[in-house]
Design a protein around this motif. Structure first.
Motif, PDB file in Angstrom:
ATOM      1  N   SER A   6      42.361 -56.895   1.585  1.00  0.00           N
ATOM      2  CA  SER A   6      42.651 -57.509   0.290  1.00  0.00           C
ATOM      3  C   SER A   6      42.374 -59.011   0.294  1.00  0.00           C
ATOM      4  O   SER A   6      42.394 -59.644  -0.754  1.00  0.00           O
ATOM      5  CB  SER A   6      44.109 -57.260  -0.094  1.00  0.00           C
ATOM      6  OG  SER A   6      44.337 -55.892  -0.315  1.00  0.00           O
ATOM      7  N   GLU A  42      45.560 -50.408  -4.628  1.00  0.00           N
ATOM      8  CA  GLU A  42      45.774 -51.778  -5.090  1.00  0.00           C
ATOM      9  C   GLU A  42      44.438 -52.479  -5.336  1.00  0.00           C
ATOM     10  O   GLU A  42      44.241 -53.124  -6.367  1.00  0.00           O
ATOM     11  CB  GLU A  42      46.594 -52.507  -4.024  1.00  0.00           C
ATOM     12  CG  GLU A  42      46.581 -53.991  -4.044  1.00  0.00           C
ATOM     13  CD  GLU A  42      47.154 -54.578  -2.764  1.00  0.00           C
ATOM     14  OE1 GLU A  42      46.734 -55.695  -2.426  1.00  0.00           O
ATOM     15  OE2 GLU A  42      48.000 -53.949  -2.095  1.00  0.00           O
ATOM     16  N   ARG A  43      43.498 -52.345  -4.415  1.00  0.00           N
ATOM     17  CA  ARG A  43      42.190 -52.980  -4.576  1.00  0.00           C
ATOM     18  C   ARG A  43      41.384 -52.333  -5.706  1.00  0.00           C
ATOM     19  O   ARG A  43      40.694 -53.027  -6.461  1.00  0.00           O
ATOM     20  CB  ARG A  43      41.425 -52.956  -3.257  1.00  0.00           C
ATOM     21  CG  ARG A  43      42.057 -53.865  -2.206  1.00  0.00           C
ATOM     22  CD  ARG A  43      41.209 -54.012  -0.965  1.00  0.00           C
ATOM     23  NE  ARG A  43      41.082 -52.788  -0.179  1.00  0.00           N
ATOM     24  CZ  ARG A  43      41.985 -52.366   0.705  1.00  0.00           C
ATOM     25  NH1 ARG A  43      43.095 -53.058   0.900  1.00  0.00           N
ATOM     26  NH2 ARG A  43      41.784 -51.269   1.392  1.00  0.00           N
ATOM     27  N   SER A  46      42.859 -53.546  -8.987  1.00  0.00           N
ATOM     28  CA  SER A  46      42.518 -54.955  -9.172  1.00  0.00           C
ATOM     29  C   SER A  46      41.085 -55.102  -9.685  1.00  0.00           C
ATOM     30  O   SER A  46      40.808 -55.909 -10.578  1.00  0.00           O
ATOM     31  CB  SER A  46      42.680 -55.704  -7.848  1.00  0.00           C
ATOM     32  OG  SER A  46      42.310 -57.047  -7.992  1.00  0.00           O
ATOM     33  N   THR A  47      40.186 -54.301  -9.140  1.00  0.00           N
ATOM     34  CA  THR A  47      38.795 -54.329  -9.586  1.00  0.00           C
ATOM     35  C   THR A  47      38.684 -53.842 -11.032  1.00  0.00           C
ATOM     36  O   THR A  47      37.987 -54.436 -11.849  1.00  0.00           O
ATOM     37  CB  THR A  47      37.922 -53.449  -8.666  1.00  0.00           C
ATOM     38  OG1 THR A  47      38.016 -53.949  -7.337  1.00  0.00           O
ATOM     39  CG2 THR A  47      36.477 -53.451  -9.100  1.00  0.00           C
ATOM     40  N   GLY A  50      40.681 -56.513 -13.270  1.00  0.00           N
ATOM     41  CA  GLY A  50      40.307 -57.907 -13.094  1.00  0.00           C
ATOM     42  C   GLY A  50      41.236 -58.652 -12.154  1.00  0.00           C
ATOM     43  O   GLY A  50      40.809 -59.515 -11.405  1.00  0.00           O
ATOM     44  N   SER A  51      42.520 -58.312 -12.186  1.00  0.00           N
ATOM     45  CA  SER A  51      43.497 -58.884 -11.257  1.00  0.00           C
ATOM     46  C   SER A  51      44.802 -58.110 -11.377  1.00  0.00           C
ATOM     47  O   SER A  51      45.067 -57.477 -12.400  1.00  0.00           O
ATOM     48  CB  SER A  51      43.751 -60.368 -11.542  1.00  0.00           C
ATOM     49  OG  SER A  51      44.442 -60.507 -12.762  1.00  0.00           O
ATOM     50  N   VAL A  52      45.583 -58.152 -10.328  1.00  0.00           N
ATOM     51  CA  VAL A  52      46.926 -57.555 -10.330  1.00  0.00           C
ATOM     52  C   VAL A  52      47.853 -58.447  -9.520  1.00  0.00           C
ATOM     53  O   VAL A  52      47.412 -59.233  -8.680  1.00  0.00           O
ATOM     54  CB  VAL A  52      46.964 -56.122  -9.745  1.00  0.00           C
ATOM     55  CG1 VAL A  52      46.226 -55.134 -10.629  1.00  0.00           C
ATOM     56  CG2 VAL A  52      46.453 -56.081  -8.320  1.00  0.00           C
ATOM     57  N   ASN A  53      49.125 -58.308  -9.783  1.00  0.00           N
ATOM     58  CA  ASN A  53      50.160 -58.916  -8.958  1.00  0.00           C
ATOM     59  C   ASN A  53      50.640 -57.837  -8.000  1.00  0.00           C
ATOM     60  O   ASN A  53      50.785 -56.678  -8.397  1.00  0.00           O
ATOM     61  CB  ASN A  53      51.330 -59.385  -9.817  1.00  0.00           C
ATOM     62  CG  ASN A  53      50.905 -60.413 -10.831  1.00  0.00           C
ATOM     63  OD1 ASN A  53      50.506 -61.509 -10.477  1.00  0.00           O
ATOM     64  ND2 ASN A  53      50.959 -60.041 -12.100  1.00  0.00           N
ATOM     65  N   ASN A  84      50.144 -55.649 -13.829  1.00  0.00           N
ATOM     66  CA  ASN A  84      49.381 -56.596 -14.631  1.00  0.00           C
ATOM     67  C   ASN A  84      49.995 -56.534 -16.024  1.00  0.00           C
ATOM     68  O   ASN A  84      49.817 -55.547 -16.744  1.00  0.00           O
ATOM     69  CB  ASN A  84      47.897 -56.218 -14.658  1.00  0.00           C
ATOM     70  CG  ASN A  84      47.082 -57.149 -15.525  1.00  0.00           C
ATOM     71  OD1 ASN A  84      47.474 -57.519 -16.622  1.00  0.00           O
ATOM     72  ND2 ASN A  84      45.911 -57.525 -15.041  1.00  0.00           N
TER      73      ASN A  84
END
Length: 120
Positions: A6, A42-43, A46-47, A50-53, A84
């Motif tokens: 990550s 998670e990855r 995120s992709t 665009g983004s995640v916490n 997100n």
């Protein structure tokens, strides 16, 4: 608890994932066969978004088992929150730190728990 994959966009940052503040005594089977699914998910998310916490955490018994010369506490389980707010996305997963865990047939969805349980 944060995976090197990550953070592989920067050599200095990825090295930090190998510091002792990011290490817990985790069952090898849980780490390599179960928890890794949540890291890959998670990855992926995120992709897609665009983004995640992400927050990873651990749970200990009141009187945990201890190992080694330094008497390191063995955790009962670990969890991962992924969210997100802009995309109204929330998922949370929990894994028991079990040395004898059965990995055959395991699915990520088997570990999903209610986000609100940990979000208080």
């Amino acid at each position: 608890m944060a995976s090197d994959a990550s953070f592989d966009w920067d050599k200095k940052v990825v090295r930090k994932t190998y510091s002792m503040v990011n290490v817990v005594p985790q069952s090898p089977k849980v780490n390599r066969k179960l928890w890794i699914k949540s890291e890959k998910y998670e990855r992926l998310v995120s992709t897609q978004l665009g983004s995640v916490n992400v927050i990873n955490g651990v749970v200990y018994d009141d009187n945990p088992k201890r190992i080694g010369k330094n008497q390191i506490s063995i955790l009962k389980g670990m969890w991962k929150m992924i969210w997100n707010d802009d995309k109204d996305f929330k998922k949370c997963f929990y894994y028991t730190n079990d040395l004898d865990v059965v990995v055959k047939g395991d699915k990520l969805k088997h570990h999903r728990i209610n986000f609100e349980k940990l979000h208080k």
